[in-house]
Design a protein around this motif. Structure first.
Motif: not given
Length: 731
Positions: A53-82
């Protein structure tokens, strides 16, 4: 009772998850089950999503990251601002969830968070502030009654594996409750793993506070224990200043991951550092440590669920290979020397100069523990396990009793120490050396007696104790000092001569008249390790295979027989004028040894440097300790026509060079000096020339310390000193 407790912990985890996603907007269609989003400390996790599954990470209305879910059904973003983030699907489902990412510097949870968790003897789970559950194994002493003085071992090995009883047995035998905890992303612990990631430090804070809140934890305070990885983790955790941490005891640790172990002198350590990092990656894969499956088969559904994020573990090997130079972003967070000043509890630290794993560079940070009310350090020759030798364990057990147990030290250590020594070295029948006598003293009196001792303790000639089998983990003599570096150490130079001698005065020959010596930098000329097996390198007398450098593949310089005994304690500096006529760079290895009147040569220490990394940090460097910046912007090629001065640091050591012995140094391509260590060297047969004239004053500088009483006895037998190979000297 146990099922109720697990229900309570599960409820805490659920509440943390709900709190992190309370503002979530779920517009999932009925065609696919909704996924979960959980905020963490500068991270965000997606769980239970559809693979690919494709994913977008949005903050303040802007896309700040994307990702693709792995075979275990998971995804992780690191080093994010609070802040608040929205995760939305890009596969046409219109599903989205919002969660809050917190910051490393945010306040810790209220005490009630820790008080709500109850741990019982056996395998258990500790819930951290972001809802991650960490696998724990609680082992209570077989004698005495609660509450017990309590210690925690925290690492990415398998301290929570109930079948791993080695360390637990040591501390429970000494009368302590032991809690072994796996860091996130390892064993049965939840979360995703990356070596020495900042969130692990905060997890450690939560571990300390949770364990201290237990009814069976005496004083509601705990200490930290462990050697190597769990020793290093103590430094990371203690910098967060958990209020219920009583003391730490880091053994066999590092001061600077880059310079001390991973890239010593700017050269990648492929003998230990790279394999260690690779093994950590492998063991952090789903069910990677092997024991997890047995727990799951026994009904531990939490352990099974906690494997879900493992495919999101970053590759340590990629991180290493992508960063051959020091950068603040990567290097500073994994350099304990830069943050141990935050540690505000008593510290007992021990290690060995010739440590074949972590390297023995750790003393460089001893003067950085500026906030600790008491720092005690014991250092010796020997291997990675020397920090648990009898000469160390004696004072170490006292430290735990006084600062964690708050009791007068007892004689129990006299029974535990020999068992530990036997298990490591195979030497039986040993006895704990005579230590401080606390007979008849109250706790307050015993504490004062311990604190009156000079805190920096040097054990000499470990393996050659009088009346013991060669290689026994006991020193021949010792000396203590008030501080490190040792204040009265005198920087003393010996100059390299054109004829291969080390002399007290520099050569008077002009460059045009001094014979230049040279060698071919051939890393294949010597084996990559000096340990020849079989058996353990920690055994009493390992089978070392320490070869002389083949003719033409290196150079040597040696002093005349010493007119008096001298003792060197600290780092050393090899200041060399070099030229490579057919190359713009080379890797250097300098080894110092003692050549005895008998003709036997004893290994002492080594140092390494990639010549292009020679730029010094002037503010930190001293005559006996060149400190390199290792920054890419500071790298500079060697001249092919002119000689260039380079300063190479000999790692710390303590060695008595007796009257009649000679001090020798050798110079060659890296790889053959230290057991286990090997290097990804650029040396490939280039000619390396060394100038030793009145203009180019190549030299070694050692810190000589007066006032150390060296026994007036014959030198230790060849091969008896731990981790100091011995061979017949060949000129």
């Amino acid at each position: 009772m146990r099922s109720l407790r697990r229900t309570s912990l599960a409820a805490i985890a659920l509440l943390a998850l709900v709190a992190g996603a309370l503002a979530a907007t779920n517009t999932a269609t009925a065609d696919a089950p909704p996924f979960a989003v959980r905020g963490s400390i500068n991270q965000l996790y997606v769980l239970g999503a559809t693979p690919s599954q494709g994913l977008e990470l949005v903050k303040g209305g802007a896309v700040v990251g994307t990702g693709t879910v792995d075979t275990a059904g998971s995804f992780a973003w690191r080093e994010l601002d609070p802040g608040a983030y929205t995760v939305r699907s890009t596969n046409g489902s219109n599903e989205e969830h919002t969660a809050t990412v917190t910051d490393y510097d945010d306040p810790a949870p209220a005490q009630s968070f820790y008080d709500a968790q109850t741990l019982e003897a056996g395998r258990d789970y500790i819930t951290t502030r972001d809802g991650t559950t960490l696998s724990a194994n609680v082992v209570l002493p077989s004698s005495g009654s609660a509450p017990y003085p309590t210690v925690v071992e925290y690492s990415g090995y398998d301290p929570s594996n109930p079948a791993n009883t080695r360390m637990a047995q040591i501390y429970t035998a000494l009368g302590y409750a032991y809690v072994g905890v796996n860091i996130r992303g390892t064993g049965c612990s939840g979360g995703s793993f990356r070596n020495f990631e900042p969130v692990q430090s905060l997890d450690g804070y939560d571990v300390i506070e949770t364990v201290a809140a237990q009814s069976w934890a005496k004083f509601h305070k705990v200490g930290m224990v462990g050697i190597s990885y769990p020793g290093i983790e103590q430094l990371y955790v203690a910098q967060t200043q958990p209020p219920h941490l009583s003391a730490i005891s880091p053994l066999s640790v590092i001061d600077d991951t880059y310079q001390g172990t991973l890239y010593p002198g700017g050269i990648l350590n492929t003998g230990f550092a790279v394999p260690w990092a690779t093994e950590r990656d492998e063991s952090a894969k789903p069910y990677g440590q092997g024991w997890e499956q047995g727990q799951v088969d026994g009904g531990d559904t939490t352990c099974a669920d906690n494997q879900a994020l493992r495919l999101q573990n970053p590759s340590s090997l990629d991180l290493i290979q992508d960063n051959p130079f020091y950068t603040k972003k990567i290097g500073d967070p994994i350099s304990p020397a830069l943050f141990v000043h935050k540690i505000n509890v008593p510290v007992f630290l021990a290690g060995a100069w010739q440590d074949e794993q972590t390297g023995g560079h750790f003393p460089a940070m001893l003067d950085d523990f500026t906030s600790s009310p008491h720092l005690y350090a014991t250092m010796t020759n020997g291997s990675h396990t020397e920090s648990l030798s009898l000469g160390v364990l004696d004072r170490y057990a006292d430290f735990l009793d006084l600062y964690v147990g708050r009791r007068t030290p007892t004689g129990v250590k006299a029974f535990v120490g020999p068992l530990v020594a036997d298990g490591i070295t195979g030497v039986k029948g040993l006895q704990m050396p005579k230590g401080l006598d606390y007979s008849g003293l109250s706790y307050a009196q015993a504490l004062k007696k311990f604190q009156r001792q000079d805190p920096i303790r040097i054990l000499f000639e470990e393996g050659a104790a009088d009346g013991q089998d060669p290689g026994s983990p006991l020193p021949r003599f010792e000396k203590s000092f008030k501080s490190w570096p040792i204040a009265r150490a005198k920087a003393t130079a010996w100059f390299l001569s054109p004829g291969g001698k080390l002399t007290a005065k520099p050569s008077k020959l002009a460059p045009s008249k001094a014979r230049q010596r040279s060698y071919r930098a051939d890393p294949s000329a010597l084996p990559t390790t000096t340990f020849d097996g079989p058996g353990s390198i920690w055994a009493a007398q390992p089978s070392y295979h320490w070869k002389q450098i083949p003719k033409g593949k290196g150079l040597g310089w040696i002093t005349p027989p010493l007119k008096k005994t001298v003792v060197s304690i600290g780092t050393g500096s090899a200041d060399l004028w070099v030229r490579t006529p057919n190359a713009s760079d080379t890797d250097l290895e300098v080894t110092i040894s003692e050549v005895r009147p008998s003709g036997k040569e004893v290994y002492v220490q080594s140092g390494w440097l990639r010549a292009s990394h020679r730029k010094l940090d002037r503010a930190k460097s001293t005559p006996i300790s060149p400190v390199h910046t290792n920054r890419e912007a500071d790298a500079s090629p060697l001249s092919r026509t002119k000689f260039t001065r380079v300063r190479l640091e000999l790692f710390p050591f303590a060695q008595p060079f007796r009257k009649g012995s000679r001090i020798r140094i050798t110079l060659d391509a890296p790889g053959g000096a230290r057991p286990t260590w090997a290097f990804d060297t650029i040396a490939h047969g280039e000619r390396v020339q060394v100038a030793t004239d009145r203009v180019h004053r190549s030299r070694i500088v050692l810190p000589l310390v007066a006032g150390v009483a060296v026994p007036r006895k014959a030198p230790p037998a060849c091969g008896s000193l731990r981790s100091q190979p011995c061979r017949t000297y060949l000129d």
